[in-house]
Design an enzyme around this catalytic site. Structure first.
Site, PDB file in Angstrom:
ATOM      1  CG  ASN A  10      -1.756   1.247   1.335  1.00  0.00           C
ATOM      2  OD1 ASN A  10      -1.821   2.052   0.404  1.00  0.00           O
ATOM      3  ND2 ASN A  10      -2.401   1.426   2.484  1.00  0.00           N
ATOM      4  CD  GLU A 164      -3.282  -2.334   7.550  1.00  0.00           C
ATOM      5  OE1 GLU A 164      -3.885  -1.262   7.443  1.00  0.00           O
ATOM      6  OE2 GLU A 164      -2.311  -2.632   6.838  1.00  0.00           O
ATOM      7  N   GLY A 170       2.927   2.614  10.718  1.00  0.00           N
ATOM      8  CA  GLY A 170       3.838   3.733  10.516  1.00  0.00           C
ATOM      9  C   GLY A 170       4.649   4.113  11.733  1.00  0.00           C
TER      10      GLY A 170
END
Ligand SMILES: O=C[C@H](O)COP(=O)(O)O
Length: 246
Positions: A10, A164, A170
């Site tokens: 992604n 997720e 991140g």
């Protein structure tokens, strides 16, 4: 039955024509594990050039799609327009669209139903915030998201689930293999409520700071069938993640 390992990349809102061209060239020249299904998801602007230049066995996904065939929906993209460009997948329900863009469980579920009914594969995302995890609500949050999806009776054969944890996205703070496996097992058990076939056949991906160092251990877990990779999918090491199963 053996579920084919699945790795999604992604790119999120990252990249330029030249940087994505480099990623495509690297994927085209790399030796990839043929037992792994690979899907990459560039920003919408680059879907067509990516599809036209990327090796055919790697499929291309949008990062969102609308749930109407066409019309006055400024800024949206339709399933038929994606299929017109040979885009065969979309990501839906990513936590960034749920939290930043305010997409509710209902919106995500309706889009997923529409997309799968119209022949698009869907990487359907779910996950909890750090506050929800620390409050012990991880499973209840994910169950609520799954229940919303089930209420629309989608074509489960077109769905890949991506768990997720928002607190791992991140951040470099990847879930431990046990944390990930526990939630994947809970999702697998929930899927039995749809049918044994759906539970056996649905791939459940892990996403959240996956990289070439941690993917090997995670991939050994019985209910982790692959990854949805963000930042690392923009780097040459993405090939090592695709091949981590070898
Ligand atoms: O869709 C990908 C996930 O948001 C994970 O992103 P990340 O690998 O940069 O943590």
């Amino acid at each position: 039955m053996a579920r084919k390992f699945f790795v999604g990349g992604n790119f999120k809102m990252n990249g330029t024509l030249s940087s994505i061209k480099e990623i495509v060239e690297n994927l085209n020249k790399s030796e990839l594990d043929s037992n792994v299904e690979v899907v990459v998801s560039p920003p919408s602007l680059y879907l067509l050039p990516t599809r036209e230049h990327l090796r055919k066995e790697i499929e291309v996904a949008a990062q969102n799609v609308f749930d109407k065939p066409n019309g006055a929906f400024t800024g949206e993209i339709s399933v038929s327009q994606l299929k017109d460009s040979n885009i065969t997948w979309t990501i839906l329900g990513h936590s960034e669209r749920r939290t930043i863009l305010g997409e509710s469980d209902e919106v995500v579920s309706t889009k997923t139903k529409y997309a799968t009914d119209n022949g698009l594969g869907v990487i359907w995302c779910c996950g909890e915030s750090l506050e929800e995890r620390e409050a012990g609500n991880t499973i209840s949050v994910i169950t609520k998201q799954l229940d919303s999806l089930k209420s629309k009776n989608p074509d489960w054969s077109k769905i890949v689930i991506a768990y997720e944890p928002i607190w791992a996205i991140g951040t470099g703070k990847v879930a431990t293999t046990q944390q990930a496996q526990d939630v994947h097992k809970a999702i697998r058990d929930w899927l039995k409520g749809v049918s044994d076939k759906v539970s056996d056949e649905t791939r459940i991906l892990y996403g959240g700071s996956v990289n070439e160092s941690n993917c090997g251990e995670l991939s050994k877990q019985p209910d982790i069938d692959g990854f949805l990779v963000g930042g690392a999918s923009l780097k040459p090491a993405f090939v090592k993640i695709i091949n981590c199963h070898q």
